[in-house]
Every structure is written in structure tokens, then in C-alpha cells.
Design a protein around this motif. Structure first.
Motif, mmCIF file in Angstrom:
data_model
loop_
_atom_site.group_PDB
_atom_site.id
_atom_site.type_symbol
_atom_site.label_atom_id
_atom_site.label_comp_id
_atom_site.label_asym_id
_atom_site.label_seq_id
_atom_site.Cartn_x
_atom_site.Cartn_y
_atom_site.Cartn_z
ATOM 1 N N LEU A 74 -29.066 1.707 -0.305
ATOM 2 C CA LEU A 74 -27.664 1.679 -0.708
ATOM 3 C C LEU A 74 -26.748 1.730 0.518
ATOM 4 N N ILE A 75 -25.557 1.184 0.334
ATOM 5 C CA ILE A 75 -24.582 1.105 1.421
ATOM 6 C C ILE A 75 -23.667 2.327 1.386
ATOM 7 N N SER A 76 -23.193 2.764 2.539
ATOM 8 C CA SER A 76 -22.223 3.858 2.602
ATOM 9 C C SER A 76 -20.854 3.323 3.021
ATOM 10 N N ALA A 77 -19.834 4.106 2.750
ATOM 11 C CA ALA A 77 -18.491 3.761 3.220
ATOM 12 C C ALA A 77 -18.194 4.589 4.474
ATOM 13 N N TRP A 78 -17.339 4.047 5.322
ATOM 14 C CA TRP A 78 -17.014 4.704 6.590
ATOM 15 C C TRP A 78 -15.512 4.716 6.790
ATOM 16 N N LEU A 79 -15.032 5.833 7.299
ATOM 17 C CA LEU A 79 -13.589 5.964 7.482
ATOM 18 C C LEU A 79 -13.311 6.708 8.781
ATOM 19 N N ASN A 80 -12.518 6.085 9.608
ATOM 20 C CA ASN A 80 -12.074 6.742 10.841
ATOM 21 C C ASN A 80 -10.637 7.217 10.607
ATOM 22 N N ILE A 81 -10.438 8.516 10.801
ATOM 23 C CA ILE A 81 -9.093 9.068 10.631
ATOM 24 C C ILE A 81 -8.668 9.691 11.948
ATOM 25 N N GLY A 82 -7.424 9.457 12.334
ATOM 26 C CA GLY A 82 -6.951 10.076 13.570
ATOM 27 C C GLY A 82 -5.495 9.761 13.827
ATOM 28 N N ILE A 83 -4.990 10.321 14.894
ATOM 29 C CA ILE A 83 -3.583 10.078 15.216
ATOM 30 C C ILE A 83 -3.461 8.850 16.120
ATOM 31 N N ALA A 84 -2.267 8.277 16.153
ATOM 32 C CA ALA A 84 -2.013 7.090 16.976
ATOM 33 C C ALA A 84 -0.540 7.052 17.360
ATOM 34 N N GLY A 85 -0.271 6.327 18.436
ATOM 35 C CA GLY A 85 1.121 6.063 18.797
ATOM 36 C C GLY A 85 1.537 4.723 18.204
ATOM 37 N N HIS A 86 2.817 4.511 18.071
ATOM 38 C CA HIS A 86 3.296 3.226 17.518
ATOM 39 C C HIS A 86 4.677 2.966 18.092
ATOM 40 N N ARG A 87 4.972 1.708 18.338
ATOM 41 C CA ARG A 87 6.292 1.458 18.923
ATOM 42 C C ARG A 87 7.412 1.880 17.969
ATOM 43 N N SER A 88 7.287 1.488 16.685
ATOM 44 C CA SER A 88 8.438 1.676 15.800
ATOM 45 C C SER A 88 8.180 2.551 14.575
ATOM 46 N N ALA A 89 6.924 2.723 14.175
ATOM 47 C CA ALA A 89 6.670 3.465 12.929
ATOM 48 C C ALA A 89 7.084 4.932 13.086
ATOM 49 N N ALA A 90 7.589 5.504 11.992
ATOM 50 C CA ALA A 90 8.083 6.887 12.035
ATOM 51 C C ALA A 90 6.932 7.877 12.198
ATOM 52 N N ILE A 91 7.233 8.982 12.830
ATOM 53 C CA ILE A 91 6.232 10.047 13.001
ATOM 54 C C ILE A 91 5.755 10.516 11.626
ATOM 55 N N GLY A 92 4.439 10.654 11.503
ATOM 56 C CA GLY A 92 3.873 11.128 10.242
ATOM 57 C C GLY A 92 3.454 10.012 9.297
#
Ligand code: SF4
Lengths: 272, 328
Positions: A74-92
Motif C-alpha cells: 500500500l502507498i502512504s501519503a507524505w506531507l512537509n510542513i514548515g515555515i517559509a518567507g514570501h515576498r508578498s504573502a501575509a505573515i501566518g
């Protein structure tokens, strides 16, 4: 205390313990006690989390490490979660990666787009913290390494990267207060739960189509099979199931066959 | 309609592309350098993607017009096919595209002008009659509101009466035809399977009645229509189901005005079948016994051996002999 080292149905890869902390709480994860190269946390719902450390190479290694513990078939799902910077997107803001570019090599990855209803953004994985925000994308340090490994272990539809924006041009990365990171992730908690739910739904759809009849496990252990014979047996079992003949398969499995060859031949002949 | 739109950088500013993008402002627009990066990459699942495919807008480089596969088509004249699209919005379980491509995303090649140039060259190279099939790697009409395929290519063929275009489809998107004068050298070929099989395997395809109605409207407007009873999947007493289908189809159409009628059994290259089984291990159709001949697999007929012959005999009883050809 969870002891088994098996990977979960959903495997979350996180770089930093500050990012992991709210997720461990969110999913009620417990640390696996045995010695492991990377700290692994699990719950009894099939969710695992591995703490990779910073950078794309670490993300690859940690994903592969967890990958050696996957359930076969069977196959599993994978998820990478973390913080990132962005030029324009609002914090959070929480953003799903629509494209991941590794700056150092130019390698590009395209996560599957089957999950809808989430804001998305291209992601650039950098080796050094991005301070210029040249493009209107998310900048971080693990996604490409994670994706490279996880895609090989699964399929792009089940491999996603979710980034929470911690800095942008107006709130520069140099000013980040690390103690705010758990809170940022915590505030995306309900979104992360939804995302995990969506991923698990997709995965269940896939895995239920590929689930083998129970008899397969019994026959696999009762007879000596070459690699080719195992593939043949698996396909015969799938065909019985597709033809709605699991009952017949079970009956046939109870008989004694003097060889694996005979077993396979009887199964083949019985099928339409 | 699409989960996302991928856009090759090279075509991103093209008017045709900008128009499409403007119609879908709220789904992700993702740039890529070549469509193959998305479409041909490893580690994707055709069957899962089929539930919400993305659109890929790309430029095709070369091989615009290719000789048509053996056994494809209705006459002896030189014949070719061209594909401005890859993949299809419908989801027929027997479709060979499931085994041919890694991705269920739709690729739309937007450089129609390059296709037209190659087609024009080919038509000049074949001074007599020649045939050009569209709809081999896709359903040409199904995405018409997005692609504007007919709006571009029908006028092109209208000026080249020696070349015939056959558009193979299961779509009822016929507005582009009804909005213009019929042209002699265009054939709209519609495929049909019996009702029960259609319900079971032709997911998202318009109903048989709707397709017949669309063909009837086209005939009325002077367009040439053709019927393709393919792929025939022979089951117990299939000839009875086909007889019912023939009665339904032919009672709704002017038989004398039909361009051609064909039938052909379900066949598929071994490799495609292998790929499909990986994706659809639980599908009853692909769990059936198969027969191998010249690298092509066909289903072992269920029921009597002469079932397919009976179907063709029945078909021929509805139409003049000269309109019929056997495909494959
Ligand atoms: S309509 Fe034709 S191209 Fe589309 S899925 Fe069905 S068989 Fe395939």
C-alpha cells in the motif's frame, strides 16, 4: 507508549523542533522510544512525524529513513510542513506548494493538484536564508529534498508541502522571533487537520482499490513462491476480487495442492 | 473544470493562452518550461488524476501530422492523424489512453498555426484526395469551448476540398458546426456502445440518445456524419444488445445521408494493458481472459464464437453495404 517503528499512512516531515511541537500536540503524537537516526513520533491513527533537521539533504535523508519502514503493497501519503518567507504573502498565511524549484540545481517538482480549496504558491528551496525575496514565491530550505525522496516512495498526488509564512519584505527574516513559530503553526491547526483529512481520503480511495483479498496473505505464506509466482498469485487474487469471486477463492485456497504451479494453474483456470 | 492550469513559459503571453487563462482566474496558474516536465514525469497516478485533471497549455515541436495507424480509417486514400490535444474529458474504462500516458491531465497544444502549416504541406504532397483524422489521442470536440479547435480548423479545411477531416468524438458540443455552413470534406464520426456497456464503462459520456440527437441536428444542417461501433466488447448474446442499439441509432438518423459506418473489436497493445492493470487492478473488464496476437491483446469472447460476426451481420442489415467498413 508507541513502540512499533513502522511508517504511518501519513508521514509528516518537519525540519525544526519548534515547528514540530504544535504538530505533535495537534495529532497526539508520541515519541517512539527505540533508538532512531531521526526522532520519530506516532499516533495510533497511522500518522507519523519525523524531525529531519534543517536543509534539503536532511529532509531527503529523514524521508528515506521513514520510507524504509513503509507497509508493503500500500502507498502512504507524505506531507512537509514548515515555515517559509514570501515576498508578498501575509505573515501566518498557509500555502500549499504548487511547484517546487531547487535553486542550486534547477530541479523542479510538481505536487499533484487534486486537493482543492487551499491557497497555493510556487516554492523555491534555497541553501542560504533568502533575504531579498526576489520573486513572488515562498522561500524555504527543505521542500525539494523532501519531495525528491517522498515522490519516489509514493505518487505525486499523495505528496504535499504546506508552508506557513513567517517573514516577508515588510517583516524581514532577520527580525523573526523564533518563539513565535509554534504559535504561527498552531494558528494553522484547523487548516492542517483539513489538509491531512483530504490527503487521507485520497489515499484511502487509492488503497481500497489496491487492497488484496485476505486469502493472498495466507497463500503467500503457505506456498513457496518465486518472485514471478508471487506476482502471478497477486494478480489472480485481484482478478477473483474484481470478478466478485472472493468466496470461491477462499474455497479453492483450502484445498491441498502438491505444488505452487498446480495452485496457480487451478486459480487461472477457474477465472473467467 | 480543471484543478489547475500549467502554462509553458514560451506560450504564456500568447493571445490564445491569455484568453483561456482569463476564463479560469481562480484556479492555480503554474508555469513550467516544457509540458513534458509535468505530463511525462514519473511518480504520478493516471487514475487518481482522472478525478480532477489539470490543463496544460503547451507548444508542440514537430511531428504535427503523422501517418494514421494501420486499419484506422474508411478509405484507401493516404491518411494521417494530428492531435492538438492529449487526453480526454470522458473516462471510458476501455480507453487505451489510460495505458498510453502517465498523466490524465489534458495537454492542449496552442500553436494551431504550426499544425496548419504542416497539414497544408501534407495536402500539397498528396495531390489527390487524402484524409486527416483528429481525435486519436483525445476527443477533439469535448473541450471545444476552451480549445476553439473547430473555429480554427474548419475554415482551414473549407479552403482545401481535396482533403477530408474526420473528427472522431463522443461529444455533443456541436455549436461550432451549427453556427457555420456545412462543408463537404468534413466528417463527424460518433462512437457508440450498447446501452448497458455504455452505462458501465463510458463514464461522463453523453447518453446515447443525446448523441443521436446531436448527429441528427448535424445531418439536418448538411454535415456529414459517420458511425463507429467501436470497440466491440463481445459478451454473452451481445448481438441482441447491438441489435437494440442499431435500431435506436438508425431510427434517429437518415441512413442514406450517412458517410460511413464501421465496427471493430476491442484490441490494445500489451504494454498499455499492463499499465492499465496496474492502475485498475479491481476492474472487472481487465480481469477477463485475454488473447495475444501480434503484440495486441483482445478479450477472449464470452459466449458463442461467432458473436462478433452476428453483430456485423446485424449492422449490415441496417445500412447499404458500401457504407460499411471493418476497422482493425
Ligand atoms: S471518449 Fe474516446 S478518448 Fe475519450 S475516454 Fe472515451 S474512448 Fe477515450
Amino acid at each position: 507508549m508507541v513502540k512499533a517503528l513502522d511508517a504511518g499512512k501519513l508521514n509528516i516531515v518537519v525540519a525544526h523542533s519548534l515547528e514540530a511541537k504544535p504538530l505533535i500536540a495537534l495529532f497526539n503524537l508520541e515519541k517512539v522510544t527505540d533508538h532512531t537516526a531521526f526522532p520519530i513520533y506516532k499516533n495510533d491513527k497511522g500518522i507519523s512525524l519525523v524531525l529531519s533537521g534543517m536543509g534539503k539533504a536532511a529532509a531527503t535523508d529523514a524521508s528515506n529513513y521513514l520510507g524504509t519502514r513503509l507497509e508493503p503493497e500500500l502507498i502512504s501519503a507524505w506531507l512537509n510542513i514548515g515555515i517559509a518567507g514570501h515576498r508578498s504573502a501575509a505573515i501566518g498565511t498557509g500555502l500549499l506548494a504548487s511547484k517546487i524549484t531547487e535553486k542550486a540545481t534547477g530541479d523542479v517538482f510538481y505536487p499533484g493538484m487534486l486537493i482543492s480549496g487551499y491557497d497555493s504558491s510556487p516554492v523555491i528551496t534555497v541553501d542560504e536564508i533568502e533575504k531579498e525575496y526576489d520573486e513572488d514565491v515562498a522561500y524555504e530550505m527543505e521542500a525539494s529534498g523532501f519531495y525528491r525522496a517522498a515522490q519516489a516512495l509514493s505518487s505525486s498526488e499523495f505528496v504535499q508541502t504546506f508552508k506557513i509564512i513567517s517573514d516577508n519584505r515588510d517583516n524581514h527574516v532577520d527580525q523573526i522571533n523564533l518563539q513565535n513559530i509554534p504559535g504561527m503553526i498552531e494558528r494553522q491547526g484547523s487548516r492542517i487537520l483539513e489538509l491531512v483529512g483530504d490527503l487521507l481520503d485520497l489515499l484511502d480511495t487509492h488503497n481500497s482499490r489496491h487492497r488484496l483479498p485476505k486469502v493472498f496473505g495466507y497463500l503467500e505464506s503457505a506456498y513457496k513462491l518465486t518472485v514471478t509466482q508471487r506476482i502471478q498469485l497477486k494478480r489472480h487474487c485481484q482478478r477473483f476480487q474484481a470478478q466478485d469471486k472472493n468466496g470461491l477463492l477462499e474455497e479453492l485456497s483450502k484445498k491441498n495442492y502438491h505444488s505452487t504451479k498446480q495452485l496457480l494453474s487451478v486459480l487461472e483456470k477457474t477465472l473467467d | 473544470m480543471f484543478s489547475a492550469i500549467y502554462i509553458e513559459e514560451e506560450v504564456a503571453q500568447w493571445e490564445r493562452v491569455q484568453k483561456i487563462l482569463a476564463s479560469y482566474p481562480s484556479i492555480p496558474h503554474i508555469h513550467c518550461s516544457r509540458y513534458g516536465e509535468v505530463f511525462n514525469r514519473k511518480g504520478q497516478n493516471f487514475r487518481m488524476q482522472k478525478s480532477a485533471p489539470a490543463l496544460i497549455l503547451a507548444r508542440k515541436h514537430g511531428k504535427f501530422v503523422l501517418p494514421s495507424p494501420e486499419g484506422y480509417g474508411f478509405d484507401e486514400n493516404p491518411s494521417y492523424y494530428f492531435s492538438h490535444m492529449l487526453n480526454c474529458i470522458y473516462d471510458c474504462r476501455y480507453c487505451f489512453l489510460q495505458g498510453m500516458y502517465r498523466s490524465a491531465n489534458y495537454v492542449l497544444f496552442v500553436n494551431y498555426e504550426d499544425f496548419a502549416e504542416s497539414l497544408a504541406d501534407m495536402i500539397v504532397k498528396n495531390p489527390g484526395p487524402s484524409v486527416y483524422y483528429s481525435g486519436y489521442d483525445c476527443d477533439s470536440l469535448a473541450l471545444e469551448p476552451v480549445s476553439g479547435f473547430c473555429d480554427y480548423f474548419l475554415p482551414f479545411f473549407a479552403c482545401r476540398p481535396e482533403a477530408t477531416i474526420e473528427i472522431r468524438t463522443k461529444s455533443t458540443q456541436i455549436r461550432s458546426f451549427l453556427d457555420r455552413e456545412a462543408i463537404e470534406n468534413c466528417v463527424i464520426a460518433m462512437s457508440f456502445s450498447p446501452e448497458l456497456q455504455s452505462q458501465k464503462w463510458e463514464n461522463r459520456v453523453p447518453s446515447i440518445t443525446k448523441r443521436i440527437d446531436a448527429l441528427a441536428k448535424l445531418q439536418k444542417a448538411g454535415w456529414k456524419v459517420a458511425l463507429r461501433f467501436e470497440p466491440v466488447i463481445v459478451e454473452e448474446d451481445s448481438h441482441l444488445a447491438y441489435k437494440e442499439l442499431f435500431q435506436h441509432v438508425f431510427s434517429g438518423l437518415d441512413v442514406d445521408m450517412l458517410h460511413s459506418v464501421s465496427s471493430g473489436v476491442f484490441r490494445m497493445p500489451v504494454d498499455f494493458h499492463k499499465n492499465i492493470v496496474k492502475q485498475y487492478p479491481d476492474e472487472e473488464l481487465f480481469s477477463r481472459k485475454m488473447e495475444l496476437e501480434d503484440g495486441m491483446l483482445s478479450l477472449k469472447p464470452i459466449g458463442k464464437k461467432d458473436e462478433f460476426e452476428k453483430i456485423e451481420t446485424s449492422l449490415k442489415s441496417f445500412i447499404p453495404e458500401e457504407k460499411f467498413y471493418h476497422c482493425g
